[in-house]
Design a protein around this motif. Structure first.
Motif, PDB file in Angstrom:
ATOM      1  N   ASP A 239      51.118  28.799  54.811  1.00 37.77           N
ATOM      2  CA  ASP A 239      51.768  29.972  55.380  1.00 37.77           C
ATOM      3  C   ASP A 239      53.092  30.197  54.665  1.00 37.77           C
ATOM      4  O   ASP A 239      54.013  29.377  54.746  1.00 37.77           O
ATOM      5  CB  ASP A 239      51.998  29.770  56.880  1.00 37.77           C
ATOM      6  CG  ASP A 239      52.462  31.033  57.584  1.00 37.77           C
ATOM      7  OD1 ASP A 239      53.388  31.686  57.072  1.00 37.77           O
ATOM      8  OD2 ASP A 239      51.899  31.369  58.648  1.00 37.77           O
ATOM      9  N   ARG A 367      54.386  32.040  64.524  1.00 47.90           N
ATOM     10  CA  ARG A 367      53.403  31.646  63.519  1.00 47.90           C
ATOM     11  C   ARG A 367      52.593  30.427  63.947  1.00 47.90           C
ATOM     12  O   ARG A 367      51.640  30.074  63.263  1.00 47.90           O
ATOM     13  CB  ARG A 367      54.093  31.275  62.210  1.00 47.90           C
ATOM     14  CG  ARG A 367      54.646  32.413  61.372  1.00 47.90           C
ATOM     15  CD  ARG A 367      53.651  33.504  61.111  1.00 47.90           C
ATOM     16  NE  ARG A 367      53.356  33.766  59.739  1.00 47.90           N
ATOM     17  CZ  ARG A 367      53.511  34.960  59.145  1.00 47.90           C
ATOM     18  NH1 ARG A 367      53.959  35.989  59.819  1.00 47.90           N
ATOM     19  NH2 ARG A 367      53.186  35.136  57.889  1.00 47.90           N
ATOM     20  N   ALA A 426      50.991  37.393  59.219  1.00 47.15           N
ATOM     21  CA  ALA A 426      50.183  36.179  59.265  1.00 47.15           C
ATOM     22  C   ALA A 426      48.712  36.537  59.172  1.00 47.15           C
ATOM     23  O   ALA A 426      48.252  37.533  59.720  1.00 47.15           O
ATOM     24  CB  ALA A 426      50.446  35.416  60.563  1.00 47.15           C
TER      25      ALA A 426
END
Length: 454
Positions: A239, A367, A426
């Motif tokens: 990420d 996240r 995301a």
């Protein structure tokens, strides 16, 4: 079924936990080194005690984050309080090197256990009440402000109590006679901290409600913690936004290491004596915590004025970097104007880092899922600690003058520049709507962890 707390009640309890946990540690900042030397320890031994603290905290950072995701926030926070209670008692009353070293090691273990569960509990509770899009930044900012305020108050009290006892030599002498030399005036602040730790544990057990969890088994814990840790490490690799947050934590760690290592010597050089320099440093540390608290309090406003949390992080880290660069530019100067500029730079570092922290963590919590939230915070804390240790080693071999300050400022500026480009959303999870997960559901046995002080 347990009804989730409303947001205001969760915020009050989170702030109270932050104050009760960090106040005892703040009480030790001023007297700790002097207490060790009063017990007859050489400076090499004192350095070893602090190394025991740092190494223990670093080694346990990730496993304890996974433990919080597996066992629950309340149990791990209570364990952290009990470890700190034992550690402060040993540090206050210990008269031999091994007892003092054990106390510092236990304090490091308590630090590792604490780095995440309270914040994770707050986010879990708010999202359980208002959904995954609940507003988090205000509560995170107030918790960060409360942490800094507790450290500031503790630093002042920890420095003032032995000094007040020293104004009445008979009081200190009677204290030593009554305890056969176990309790010195310098022992009073950590003993007071131990009393506060009792209140912390009782409050955590009674006030931090959590949803019912399946009973945890030893086998489940042994399987779940490594899985949670592994997933937390993978999160930073896959990420981009989380990776940026971790790199920013590392930059902040470098800045804090430079500031904490270089300021005492600069204060002593300014006053002309180590004793008066220590008093000045305590006052500066308190002022730094106050600036950090102010920055955290202003974090929601900063985000609104900047237009987004990412731009707020850029502004905060940029302000902190400018403060360190200002300290570097005035390192060789002695005039009044230069001293004023240095003081402004010192405050800017803490103000900027305080303003950036809540927005960084707000982005992080959006996240990750509840199952790995504490682990993600532990990865963030470990990144800060490791880069701080590395920067400390580099700074210690650099020549005195502007260069060490400029190094810290440059690293923090690089961390700020990471936020000049907006991140992409995301990637959707398997269901198309879940955030990335750290510490997957299969790893759980019972349901789904930034101050650098010992």
């Amino acid at each position: 079924m347990t009804v989730p707390l409303d947001i205001r009640a969760a915020r009050r309890r989170y702030v109270t936990v932050c104050v009760l946990f960090w106040l005892p540690l703040g009480l030790t900042i001023a007297p700790l080194v002097l207490l060790f030397t009063e017990r007859g320890m050489a400076m090499t031994g004192v350095a070893g005690f602090f190394a025991a603290h740092s190494l223990t905290a670093a080694l346990l950072e990730l496993p304890t984050g996974g433990l919080s995701d597996v066992l629950g926030r309340r149990a791990v926070l209570a364990a952290a309080g009990l470890l700190n209670l034992t550690a402060l008692t040993l540090v206050a009353l210990g008269t031999t090197g091994w007892l003092l070293g054990l106390g510092m090691g236990l304090m490091g273990a308590g630090r590792a256990l604490s780095s995440g569960p309270a914040e994770a509990w707050y986010v879990d509770t708010v999202q359980a009440h208002s959904g995954p899009d609940a507003e988090l930044r205000t509560g995170l900012a107030r918790g960060s402000s409360a942490t800094s305020a507790a450290l500031a108050a503790g630093t002042l009290a920890g420095g003032a109590l032995p000094w007040l006892l020293g104004l009445h030599p008979d009081a200190g002498a009677r204290l030593g006679e009554a305890t056969s030399g176990l309790v010195l005036p310098l022992s009073v602040p950590p003993l007071l901290g131990a009393v506060v730790e009792i209140a912390f544990v009782l409050y955590v057990v009674s006030a931090l409600r959590e949803p019912p969890r399946l009973p945890a088994t030893l086998r489940g814990v042994l399987r779940g913690v490594p899985a949670a840790v592994a997933d937390g490490l993978r999160l930073g690799a896959r990420d981009a936004l989380v990776r940026r947050i971790l790199l920013s934590a590392g930059a902040a760690g470098s800045a804090l290491a430079a500031l904490e290592l270089l300021t005492p010597g600069r204060a002593a050089a300014l006053t002309g004596a180590s004793e008066s320099g220590a008093v000045l440093f305590a006052a500066l540390a308190c002022a730094g915590f106050v600036c950090s608290a102010l920055g955290s309090h202003l974090a929601p406003l900063t985000a609104r004025l900047a237009g987004s949390g990412e731009r707020a992080v850029l502004a905060g880290l940029g302000a902190g970097a400018s403060g360190l660069l200002l300290l570097g530019a005035t390192a060789a100067a002695t005039g009044v104007a230069s001293l004023v500029l240095a003081a402004v730079g010192y405050g800017l570092v803490y103000l900027g880092l305080g303003a950036a922290g809540p927005s960084e963590n707000d982005l992080l919590h959006r996240r990750v899922s509840r199952a790995g939230r504490a682990t993600a915070l532990s990865v963030q804390s470990l990144t800060l600690q490791l880069t701080a240790a590395l920067t400390g080693l580099v700074v210690s071999v650099l020549p005195a003058g502007p260069l060490p300050w400029l190094l810290g400022g440059t690293v923090l500026l690089a961390g700020a520049l990471l936020w000049t480009r907006r991140s992409t959303p995301a990637a959707p999870g398997p269901a198309g709507s879940q955030p990335h997960r750290t510490g997957g559901e299969h790893a759980r046995t019972g349901g789904p962890k930034t101050e650098r002080t010992p």
